[in-house]
Design a protein around this motif. Structure first.
Motif, PDB file in Angstrom:
ATOM      1  N   TYR A  77      18.600 -35.960 -27.704  1.00 25.63           N
ATOM      2  CA  TYR A  77      17.416 -35.780 -28.443  1.00 25.63           C
ATOM      3  C   TYR A  77      17.234 -36.544 -29.778  1.00 25.63           C
ATOM      4  O   TYR A  77      16.444 -36.440 -30.366  1.00 25.63           O
ATOM      5  CB  TYR A  77      17.215 -34.338 -28.951  1.00 25.63           C
ATOM      6  CG  TYR A  77      16.783 -33.383 -28.017  1.00 25.63           C
ATOM      7  CD1 TYR A  77      15.391 -33.360 -27.519  1.00 25.63           C
ATOM      8  CD2 TYR A  77      17.772 -32.333 -27.122  1.00 25.63           C
ATOM      9  CE1 TYR A  77      15.070 -32.514 -26.507  1.00 25.63           C
ATOM     10  CE2 TYR A  77      17.281 -31.668 -26.189  1.00 25.63           C
ATOM     11  CZ  TYR A  77      15.733 -31.683 -25.908  1.00 25.63           C
ATOM     12  OH  TYR A  77      15.585 -30.764 -24.890  1.00 25.63           O
ATOM     13  N   PRO A 133      15.002 -29.150 -30.589  1.00 23.60           N
ATOM     14  CA  PRO A 133      15.265 -27.725 -30.479  1.00 23.60           C
ATOM     15  C   PRO A 133      15.821 -27.123 -31.878  1.00 23.60           C
ATOM     16  O   PRO A 133      16.337 -27.951 -32.433  1.00 23.60           O
ATOM     17  CB  PRO A 133      16.536 -27.465 -29.318  1.00 23.60           C
ATOM     18  CG  PRO A 133      16.352 -28.721 -28.527  1.00 23.60           C
ATOM     19  CD  PRO A 133      16.163 -30.018 -29.338  1.00 23.60           C
ATOM     20  N   LYS A 134      15.694 -26.062 -31.965  1.00 22.90           N
ATOM     21  CA  LYS A 134      15.826 -25.561 -33.493  1.00 22.90           C
ATOM     22  C   LYS A 134      17.288 -25.538 -33.700  1.00 22.90           C
ATOM     23  O   LYS A 134      17.748 -25.761 -35.047  1.00 22.90           O
ATOM     24  CB  LYS A 134      15.458 -23.925 -33.458  1.00 22.90           C
ATOM     25  CG  LYS A 134      13.753 -23.995 -33.323  1.00 22.90           C
ATOM     26  CD  LYS A 134      13.470 -22.524 -33.975  1.00 22.90           C
ATOM     27  CE  LYS A 134      11.946 -22.769 -34.438  1.00 22.90           C
ATOM     28  NZ  LYS A 134      11.489 -21.357 -35.108  1.00 22.90           N
TER      29      LYS A 134
END
Length: 117
Positions: free
Chosen positions: A67, A74-75
């Motif tokens: 990412y 994502p959190k």
């Protein structure tokens, strides 16, 4: 069996870690059924925990690499800060001025005064 550290498991490949984990779990089950050798059981349990820690950390590192540079993450990969800090403007956004403000500042610059002794 002596307790093993995370550093000893980090050098191994994922499939080797999985095999090691299965072996330790089997040994732990055998020891739990047999005599109460609590010291050996404790060492094996800690080694199992260390293997799982290394597995989770490698998974998280791989996700971070995947990412990296993406706009949405994502959190659990986002930086952990307070809610107010996350909503603050970035330094670049803070420095941006409207055209009207730029014209006003150029027309009426900040005056400098010298104090006479």
């Amino acid at each position: 069996m002596t307790q093993r550290n995370c550093t000893q498991f980090r050098m191994k490949k994922p499939d080797e870690l999985e095999n090691e984990l299965n072996n330790l779990q089997q040994e732990l089950n055998i020891l739990k059924l047999g005599t109460n050798n609590s010291n050996k059981i404790e060492n094996i349990q800690k080694s199992i925990v260390h293997i799982r820690i290394v597995q989770n950390q490698t998974i998280k590192d791989n996700l971070r690499n995947f990412y990296q540079g993406e706009k949405h993450k994502p959190k659990d990969l986002r930086p952990k800060q307070t809610r107010a800090i996350r909503r603050e403007l970035t330094s670049n956004e803070k420095s941006i001025q409207l055209k009207k403000i730029q014209r006003k500042n150029s027309s009426f610059p900040q005056r400098t005064f010298a104090i006479k002794d």
